[in-house]
Design an enzyme around this catalytic site. Structure first.
Site, mmCIF file in Angstrom:
data_model
loop_
_atom_site.group_PDB
_atom_site.id
_atom_site.type_symbol
_atom_site.label_atom_id
_atom_site.label_comp_id
_atom_site.label_asym_id
_atom_site.label_seq_id
_atom_site.Cartn_x
_atom_site.Cartn_y
_atom_site.Cartn_z
ATOM 1 N N ASP A 25 93.091 51.059 -54.657
ATOM 2 C CA ASP A 25 94.433 50.670 -54.206
ATOM 3 C C ASP A 25 94.779 49.237 -54.614
ATOM 4 O O ASP A 25 95.850 48.988 -55.173
ATOM 5 C CB ASP A 25 94.544 50.817 -52.678
ATOM 6 C CG ASP A 25 94.153 52.210 -52.215
ATOM 7 O OD1 ASP A 25 94.207 53.132 -53.053
ATOM 8 O OD2 ASP A 25 93.787 52.371 -51.042
ATOM 9 N N HIS A 54 103.172 80.304 -45.063
ATOM 10 C CA HIS A 54 103.092 78.966 -45.672
ATOM 11 C C HIS A 54 103.526 78.998 -47.137
ATOM 12 O O HIS A 54 102.702 79.270 -48.020
ATOM 13 C CB HIS A 54 101.661 78.431 -45.547
ATOM 14 C CG HIS A 54 101.319 78.080 -44.143
ATOM 15 N ND1 HIS A 54 101.607 76.845 -43.592
ATOM 16 C CD2 HIS A 54 100.773 78.819 -43.153
ATOM 17 C CE1 HIS A 54 101.229 76.834 -42.334
ATOM 18 N NE2 HIS A 54 100.723 78.017 -42.028
ATOM 19 N N GLU A 92 104.043 76.600 -49.021
ATOM 20 C CA GLU A 92 103.423 75.491 -49.760
ATOM 21 C C GLU A 92 102.042 75.872 -50.307
ATOM 22 O O GLU A 92 101.477 75.148 -51.124
ATOM 23 C CB GLU A 92 103.315 74.249 -48.860
ATOM 24 C CG GLU A 92 102.290 74.321 -47.736
ATOM 25 C CD GLU A 92 102.794 75.034 -46.476
ATOM 26 O OE1 GLU A 92 103.767 75.794 -46.574
ATOM 27 O OE2 GLU A 92 102.195 74.845 -45.403
ATOM 28 N N LYS A 121 96.710 58.723 -51.819
ATOM 29 C CA LYS A 121 95.637 58.312 -52.731
ATOM 30 C C LYS A 121 95.766 58.946 -54.122
ATOM 31 O O LYS A 121 95.655 58.260 -55.135
ATOM 32 C CB LYS A 121 94.298 58.717 -52.104
ATOM 33 C CG LYS A 121 93.108 58.086 -52.728
ATOM 34 C CD LYS A 121 93.116 56.630 -52.416
ATOM 35 C CE LYS A 121 91.819 55.950 -52.379
ATOM 36 N NZ LYS A 121 91.916 54.668 -51.667
ATOM 37 N N GLY A 133 101.312 73.635 -37.015
ATOM 38 C CA GLY A 133 100.520 72.842 -36.068
ATOM 39 C C GLY A 133 99.687 73.771 -35.208
ATOM 40 O O GLY A 133 99.963 74.968 -35.125
ATOM 41 N N CYS A 167 105.832 77.910 -39.962
ATOM 42 C CA CYS A 167 104.821 78.323 -38.982
ATOM 43 C C CYS A 167 105.165 77.750 -37.597
ATOM 44 O O CYS A 167 106.174 78.156 -37.015
ATOM 45 C CB CYS A 167 103.435 77.897 -39.481
ATOM 46 S SG CYS A 167 102.102 78.705 -38.589
ATOM 47 N N TYR A 168 104.391 76.807 -37.074
ATOM 48 C CA TYR A 168 104.742 76.209 -35.776
ATOM 49 C C TYR A 168 106.171 75.650 -35.833
ATOM 50 O O TYR A 168 106.915 75.717 -34.861
ATOM 51 C CB TYR A 168 103.754 75.081 -35.450
ATOM 52 C CG TYR A 168 104.010 74.376 -34.130
ATOM 53 C CD1 TYR A 168 103.443 74.834 -32.947
ATOM 54 C CD2 TYR A 168 104.800 73.221 -34.070
ATOM 55 C CE1 TYR A 168 103.673 74.190 -31.732
ATOM 56 C CE2 TYR A 168 105.035 72.570 -32.874
ATOM 57 C CZ TYR A 168 104.460 73.053 -31.704
ATOM 58 O OH TYR A 168 104.687 72.408 -30.511
#
Ligand code: XMP
Length: 500
Positions: free
Chosen positions: A219, A161, A163, A358, A54, A81-82
């Protein structure tokens, strides 16, 4: 889908990526607000929790915090991280502002000398300078603690990170957290999502009837395909043409869906919507009116069809988050969430896609046999062009916007690397121009084109000037009442994708 890893969000730009990576490793994952109360977390029985990064500094009084009880639940927790800084700060460690920060691929040296150094994506200025009691550093960079743990309490932190594709071995770190530390078994597959939803829908609906609000977008089309599979004889799809569609779109949707094996009804409600929207300029008011009118039309159609207790919608996860969900701030009331009136005549709403993003909805659509052009369509908001006309809506303004929008789409449909969403906006600013020998005083058309994966944040698309120039020339030449074109170069945040 019993196993769930919660991703608690502190405003990090990679939250979707974290949840997506976990799901990609076959473990179901959901993003929830960082401050979610522990009682609500316990009710979801997650097998693991990940705290995101963040933009804030944990030592500032108004920075986002988690429930302090989170660290006593015994549920394995990984702070990124944060998230690592927050965990250390809240458990009695120290976090200080760094001198110059670390950005990009930074060498990481594991404390265990048998492990090889590697490079990881870092993006931070603050750093943990003192670990809480019980923690040890498991890796460093040249200037900070890069990873730490209190293995006994199953609390782990990484300043980098994992990810990100730019972290060597990042995936293995997440895998280790999920499978070794959280004890995940990893049975989650999108196919399971289909099966689970189909049985849940059948259980809920029985042999009663369902009305689906079909807009023709990705959708609601995927929702239609899923419901057709679950309750083939009980589904009626209603497409409300509110007159706020793009050029020829209503007819195209009717053509596409009347060919499919489902009961399809088109309701032409253009005049009704326009008269409700007459003189309304406020964006939230427009959204609420459209949301309410949608439902009223559905209710009337349902009444004509006999007893239809269920209304189905293609709401997806980001609609809920943007509309404020249970905890967040309302950015915009997406017509299908915050825009719904309270006194609904349906006994229940079915939203089988509400846990998905999505890109997952698109994959699901393909798995359900929908054609690629349909599932890869760019999003078009339910309130349609109402969100792209700044201020009051009239039929004449709609006609101008439809033409401008068709030009923008024609020009961009043809380029190789397309933005993720692109359209025209009719602003309420008039400017002086000159056409022939005459002075004009016409509205400004804005072009919006954005790059995004999750539609919750975006960057403006750096379109080639020659494409922008062609669009501007065509708009000003082909539309008599348009004399100026501007390009919107705002990211989200602070802008949003739509203007209203
Ligand atoms: P914003 O403008 O919120 O848009 O940044 C993010 C994405 O959501 C779409 N959008 C909507 N979709 N109903 C919808 O179905 C809505 O009320 C709505 N508002 C925005 C927008 O087109 C973009 O893809």
């Amino acid at each position: 889908m019993n196993e769930c890893v919660l991703v608690l969000d502190f405003g990090g730009q990679y939250k979707e990526l974290i949840a997506g990576t976990v799901r990609g490793l076959s473990v179901f994952s959901e993003i929830r607000p960082g401050g979610m109360p522990v009682e609500e977390i316990k009710a979801l029985s997650p097998i693991g929790i990940i705290l995101t990064g963040g933009p804030n500094s944990v030592y500032l009084p108004d920075s986002p915090k988690c429930d302090p009880e989170l660290f006593n639940l015994g549920i394995p927790l990984l702070g990124i991280c944060y998230g690592m800084q927050l965990m250390c700060h809240m458990l009695g460690g120290e976090v200080s502002p760094g001198i110059k920060g670390e950005y990009g691929r930074i060498p990481i040296i594991p404390a265990d000398s048998s492990k090889a150094p590697f490079k990881a994506l870092m993006s931070h200025r603050d750093a943990v300078t003192k670990l809480p009691d019980g923690f040890c550093a498991t890796a460093h960079t040249a200037s900070c603690i890069a990873a730490c743990e209190d293995a006994e309490k199953k609390l782990y932190g990484v300043q980098f990170h994992p990810e990100s594709k730019h972290t060597d071995g990042g995936m293995a770190i997440i895998e280790k957290f999920l499978f070794e530390i959280c004890g995940a078994t990893g049975g989650y597959k999108l196919d399971d999502y289909i099966d689970l939803q189909i049985s849940a829908i059948r259980r809920k609906v029985g042999d009663q009837n369902v009305l689906l609000a079909l807009s023709g977008g990705v959708d609601s089309s995927v929702c239609a395909a899923l419901l057709t599979k679950a309750i083939p004889g009980c589904l009626t799809c209603i497409f409300v043409d509110h007159g706020l569609m793009r050029l020829n779109e209503g007819d195209e949707i009717e053509r596409a869906f009347s060919k499919r094996k489902l009961q399809f009804i088109r309701v032409n409600a253009q005049e009704r919507f326009l008269s409700k929207l007459k003189d309304v300029a406020d964006p939230e008011a427009k959204r609420k009116i459209i949301g309410e009118e949608f439902i009223r039309v559905f209710e009337e159609e349902a009444a004509k069809l006999g007893d239809i207790p269920f209304l189905a919608q293609g709401t997806i996860y980001s609609d809920i988050v943007e509309s404020g969900g249970k905890h967040g701030a309302t950015i915009k009331s997406h017509h299908n969430v915050g825009g719904l009136p309270e006194n609904l005549a349906f006994s229940e709403i079915i939203e089988p896609l509400s846990g998905l993003f999505k890109d997952e909805v698109r994959i699901l659509g393909r798995k359900l046999g929908l054609p690629k052009p349909l599932v890869s369509r760019q999003p078009f908001p339910g309130p349609g062009l109402a969100l792209r006309i700044v201020g009051k809506i009239t039929f004449e303004k709609l006609e101008v916007l439809r033409k401008a929008d068709a030009i923008v789409r024609e020009e961009l449909d043809g380029i190789r690397r397309k933005p993720d969403q692109y359209f025209a906006v009719l602003t309420d600013t008039h400017t002086v121009g000159v056409k022939g020998d005459d002075r004009t005083y016409d509205p400004v058309i804005a072009i919006r084109a954005v790059e995004t994966g999750d539609f919750m944040t975006c960057e403006y698309s750096p379109l080639p000037h020659r494409v922008l120039g062609r669009m501007s020339s065509r708009i000003t030449n082909e539309i008599p009442s348009a004399s100026r074109v501007v390009y919107d170069i705002t990211s989200k945040p602070p802008g949003t994708v739509e203007w209203e």
